[in-house]
Design a protein around this motif. Sequence first.
Motif, PDB file in Angstrom:
ATOM      1  N   ASP B 143       0.810  -1.227   0.000  1.00 30.44           N
ATOM      2  CA  ASP B 143       0.000   0.000   0.000  1.00 30.44           C
ATOM      3  C   ASP B 143       0.846   1.282   0.000  1.00 30.44           C
ATOM      4  O   ASP B 143       0.304   2.377   0.014  1.00 30.44           O
ATOM      5  CB  ASP B 143      -0.915   0.034   1.233  1.00 30.44           C
ATOM      6  N   PHE B 144       2.166   1.125   0.010  1.00 32.52           N
ATOM      7  CA  PHE B 144       3.014   2.314   0.131  1.00 32.52           C
ATOM      8  C   PHE B 144       3.817   2.584  -1.124  1.00 32.52           C
ATOM      9  O   PHE B 144       4.255   1.661  -1.803  1.00 32.52           O
ATOM     10  CB  PHE B 144       3.961   2.161   1.330  1.00 32.52           C
ATOM     11  N   LYS B 145       3.958   3.885  -1.390  1.00 30.85           N
ATOM     12  CA  LYS B 145       4.762   4.293  -2.543  1.00 30.85           C
ATOM     13  C   LYS B 145       6.119   4.781  -2.056  1.00 30.85           C
ATOM     14  O   LYS B 145       6.206   5.772  -1.337  1.00 30.85           O
ATOM     15  CB  LYS B 145       4.047   5.433  -3.288  1.00 30.85           C
ATOM     16  N   ALA B 179      11.097  -5.923  -3.289  1.00 35.62           N
ATOM     17  CA  ALA B 179      11.081  -7.136  -2.467  1.00 35.62           C
ATOM     18  C   ALA B 179      10.228  -6.970  -1.208  1.00 35.62           C
ATOM     19  O   ALA B 179       9.702  -7.938  -0.674  1.00 35.62           O
ATOM     20  CB  ALA B 179      12.508  -7.525  -2.090  1.00 35.62           C
ATOM     21  N   THR B 180      10.081  -5.723  -0.732  1.00 36.75           N
ATOM     22  CA  THR B 180       9.264  -5.501   0.467  1.00 36.75           C
ATOM     23  C   THR B 180       7.771  -5.494   0.124  1.00 36.75           C
ATOM     24  O   THR B 180       6.929  -5.399   1.006  1.00 36.75           O
ATOM     25  CB  THR B 180       9.585  -4.134   1.129  1.00 36.75           C
ATOM     26  N   GLY B 181       7.475  -5.559  -1.176  1.00 40.42           N
ATOM     27  CA  GLY B 181       6.079  -5.528  -1.609  1.00 40.42           C
ATOM     28  C   GLY B 181       5.647  -4.165  -2.100  1.00 40.42           C
ATOM     29  O   GLY B 181       4.585  -4.017  -2.716  1.00 40.42           O
ATOM     30  N   ALA B 182       6.465  -3.140  -1.837  1.00 38.63           N
ATOM     31  CA  ALA B 182       6.097  -1.775  -2.237  1.00 38.63           C
ATOM     32  C   ALA B 182       6.522  -1.518  -3.678  1.00 38.63           C
ATOM     33  O   ALA B 182       7.622  -1.877  -4.077  1.00 38.63           O
ATOM     34  CB  ALA B 182       6.766  -0.771  -1.313  1.00 38.63           C
ATOM     35  N   PRO B 183       5.629  -0.890  -4.466  1.00 41.80           N
ATOM     36  CA  PRO B 183       6.051  -0.557  -5.829  1.00 41.80           C
ATOM     37  C   PRO B 183       7.007   0.633  -5.815  1.00 41.80           C
ATOM     38  O   PRO B 183       6.670   1.683  -5.280  1.00 41.80           O
ATOM     39  CB  PRO B 183       4.724  -0.163  -6.508  1.00 41.80           C
ATOM     40  N   PRO B 184       8.214   0.462  -6.374  1.00 40.85           N
ATOM     41  CA  PRO B 184       9.147   1.602  -6.395  1.00 40.85           C
ATOM     42  C   PRO B 184       8.696   2.649  -7.412  1.00 40.85           C
ATOM     43  O   PRO B 184       8.428   2.316  -8.559  1.00 40.85           O
ATOM     44  CB  PRO B 184      10.480   0.984  -6.795  1.00 40.85           C
ATOM     45  N   HIS B 218       7.757  15.602  -4.085  1.00 36.89           N
ATOM     46  CA  HIS B 218       6.539  16.200  -3.539  1.00 36.89           C
ATOM     47  C   HIS B 218       5.378  16.016  -4.534  1.00 36.89           C
ATOM     48  O   HIS B 218       4.276  15.641  -4.156  1.00 36.89           O
ATOM     49  CB  HIS B 218       6.777  17.688  -3.263  1.00 36.89           C
ATOM     50  N   GLU B 219       5.707  16.239  -5.800  1.00 37.10           N
ATOM     51  CA  GLU B 219       4.680  16.070  -6.840  1.00 37.10           C
ATOM     52  C   GLU B 219       4.245  14.617  -6.993  1.00 37.10           C
ATOM     53  O   GLU B 219       3.103  14.330  -7.336  1.00 37.10           O
ATOM     54  CB  GLU B 219       5.213  16.570  -8.190  1.00 37.10           C
ATOM     55  N   LYS B 220       5.174  13.707  -6.749  1.00 35.39           N
ATOM     56  CA  LYS B 220       4.872  12.276  -6.921  1.00 35.39           C
ATOM     57  C   LYS B 220       4.028  11.715  -5.774  1.00 35.39           C
ATOM     58  O   LYS B 220       3.610  10.566  -5.821  1.00 35.39           O
ATOM     59  CB  LYS B 220       6.174  11.479  -7.030  1.00 35.39           C
ATOM     60  N   GLN B 221       3.858  12.509  -4.719  1.00 38.07           N
ATOM     61  CA  GLN B 221       3.044  12.096  -3.564  1.00 38.07           C
ATOM     62  C   GLN B 221       3.415  10.707  -3.043  1.00 38.07           C
ATOM     63  O   GLN B 221       2.574   9.807  -2.971  1.00 38.07           O
ATOM     64  CB  GLN B 221       1.570  12.145  -3.935  1.00 38.07           C
ATOM     65  N   ILE B 222       4.660  10.570  -2.698  1.00 38.63           N
ATOM     66  CA  ILE B 222       5.137   9.279  -2.189  1.00 38.63           C
ATOM     67  C   ILE B 222       4.915   9.194  -0.675  1.00 38.63           C
ATOM     68  O   ILE B 222       4.667  10.200  -0.016  1.00 38.63           O
ATOM     69  CB  ILE B 222       6.635   9.098  -2.487  1.00 38.63           C
ATOM     70  N   ASP B 223       5.007   7.977  -0.150  1.00 37.50           N
ATOM     71  CA  ASP B 223       4.908   7.809   1.304  1.00 37.50           C
ATOM     72  C   ASP B 223       6.258   8.026   1.962  1.00 37.50           C
ATOM     73  O   ASP B 223       6.326   8.497   3.099  1.00 37.50           O
ATOM     74  CB  ASP B 223       4.380   6.414   1.632  1.00 37.50           C
ATOM     75  N   ALA B 224       7.316   7.659   1.273  1.00 39.08           N
ATOM     76  CA  ALA B 224       8.662   7.883   1.820  1.00 39.08           C
ATOM     77  C   ALA B 224       9.713   7.739   0.735  1.00 39.08           C
ATOM     78  O   ALA B 224       9.510   7.037  -0.256  1.00 39.08           O
ATOM     79  CB  ALA B 224       8.961   6.875   2.938  1.00 39.08           C
TER      80      ALA B 224
END
Lengths: 172, 302
Positions: B143-145, B179-184, B218-224
Motif C-alpha cells: 500500500d506504500f509508494k 522485495a518488500t512488496g512496495a512498488p518503487p 513532492h509532486e509524486k506524492q510518495i509515502d517515503a
Amino acid sequence: MGEGTIIVKELDSGFKYRVTEEPGGEHLMRCYACGTCTASCPVRAIEESFNPRKIIRMTILGMKDEVLNSDFVWLCSTCYACQERCPQDVVITELMNALKNIAVKEGIVHPGIASQAQEILKFGRVYEIDDFANKKREKLGLPSLKSDSKEVETIFKSTGIDKYIAKLEEEK
Amino acid sequence: MKYAFFLGCTIPARAMNYEISTRKIATKLGIELVDLLDFSCCGLPVKSVDFFTSVVMAAKNIAVAEEKGLDMCILCNGCAVTLVEANHLLKHDEEMKKRVNKELEKIGREFKGTIETKHLAKILYEDVGVDKIKKEIKHPLEDFKFAAHYGCHYFKPSVVYERFDDPEFPVSLDKLIEATGAPPVQYSTKTDCCGGGILAVSQDIALKMTKTKLDELHEKQIDAMISICPFCSVMYDANQKSIEKDFEGDYNIPILYYPQALGLALGIPPDELEFKRNRIKPKEMIQRFNEKYAVPAEKPKE
C-alpha cells in the motif's frame, strides 16, 4: 585590457604538467572541450561560476592562480556524473580532487575541509565518541566505540599532511 | 554470512536509527555483524587534502577487517566508495600497495588484499538476494509508494564498483524496495546528487541541490523516500525543514533507511525500528501499517 582577457606572459605553462603528475590529474590533456561535464554538473545547474569545462581549459592554459584561488575548486560535490559521461575519460571528479590537493600544498584550503581533517586528527573520526556517547549506546544495547587517534596521528605525520592542517589552524 | 561491521563517523553520531534497524534485519536474515574496535574514519574527508593519505586510512581499516578474515559490511555511501576505491586500487597496483604498506608498517598493520568491501545494500542484493528476502516478508508493504535514492557513491565511479549496477539507470535498490512488496516509484531526478559533498563549502548551493529532488518527490506524492546513506539522509531528512523555511516549500516527505522499511515488512515491530529518530516522522504511514496488520501501538518487545 578588459575583464576576461588572458595575459599570456602571466600564464604558468608548466602548471598542466604539475596537474598530470598529481594522482587523478593524469588524463587532463585528453580534454577536447565538448562540455558534456558542464551539461551534466548538478552544481553548475545552480551556480553558474562552477563550470568544469572552463576549469579544465584554464588549467591547460596555465591560469594557475585563478584556478587555485577560486572557490570553485572546492565546489565539486564529487557526484561523478561528469566522470561517467566524459567521452575522453578525463576522470574529471578525480581531476578536481587533484586540483584541491595541489591547492592544499600551496597553502590554500577551504576552512570547512580543514576543520574536518583537524577533528579526525584529534579523535580518529569526524565526530568524537566520548564516554557520554558510549553510555547512550550502552543504554540502547549497542557496543562501545573508540575515539582513538593514535594510528591516524602516525599516518598524518608520516605522509606529512599534519603540517598543512597545522598551518590552517594558525590561519584560523 | 559474517561481516566486519563498519559504521563510519556519521552513523553513530547522527543515524542510530540506521544502525539499529540494520542490526535487527541482519539478525532476521541470518547475517552476523562483527563489531571491531580498531576501525576509524574511512579516509574520505581527507581525500581533498591529500589523496594518498586517504588511501592509507582506508587501507588501515581494510587491514583491520583482514586480520579477522572478514569481508566488510559498510552502511555509508561515502565510506563505501572510499574503501571500495582503495581496495580496488591496491589490489591492482602493486607499486601503490608497497607504498601504502610502508606507511601501515609504522602502525603494525598490512594491507594484503584478501577481503571484499561491500555496502549493506549490495550485500542484501548480491549475497542474500532479492528472492530470499521476498520469502521472508511477513507484512508486504504493497500500500506504500517508495522512491529509491541511491546516492552517487553507492554505485559510482562505475569502474571501481565494476559496474554492478548501471551508472545512469540503477535498478538494484528499486529491486530491494520491490522485495518488500512496495512498488518503487520512478522519477526523473533519481540519480541526482544530494549536495552533501559541498555542505561544508556552500550551504546555499548544497541545499538547493537537495531541494531539486524534494520538489519532484513532492509532486509524486510518495509515502517515503528510501535512503541507504546517512549523509544523504542528513540532507533530505535533517535539512528538510530548513529547506522548507528558506525556500518556502512544504514537503513533509519521510526519509526512511532501507532497513527500516525492510524491517517493517519482515515483521519487526515498528517501535523497534527507531522511527522516532527520523526528523520527518512517518506517522501517517506507520498508522496505516499498524491498522492493516493489526499491530498494537505499544506492543511489548519479544
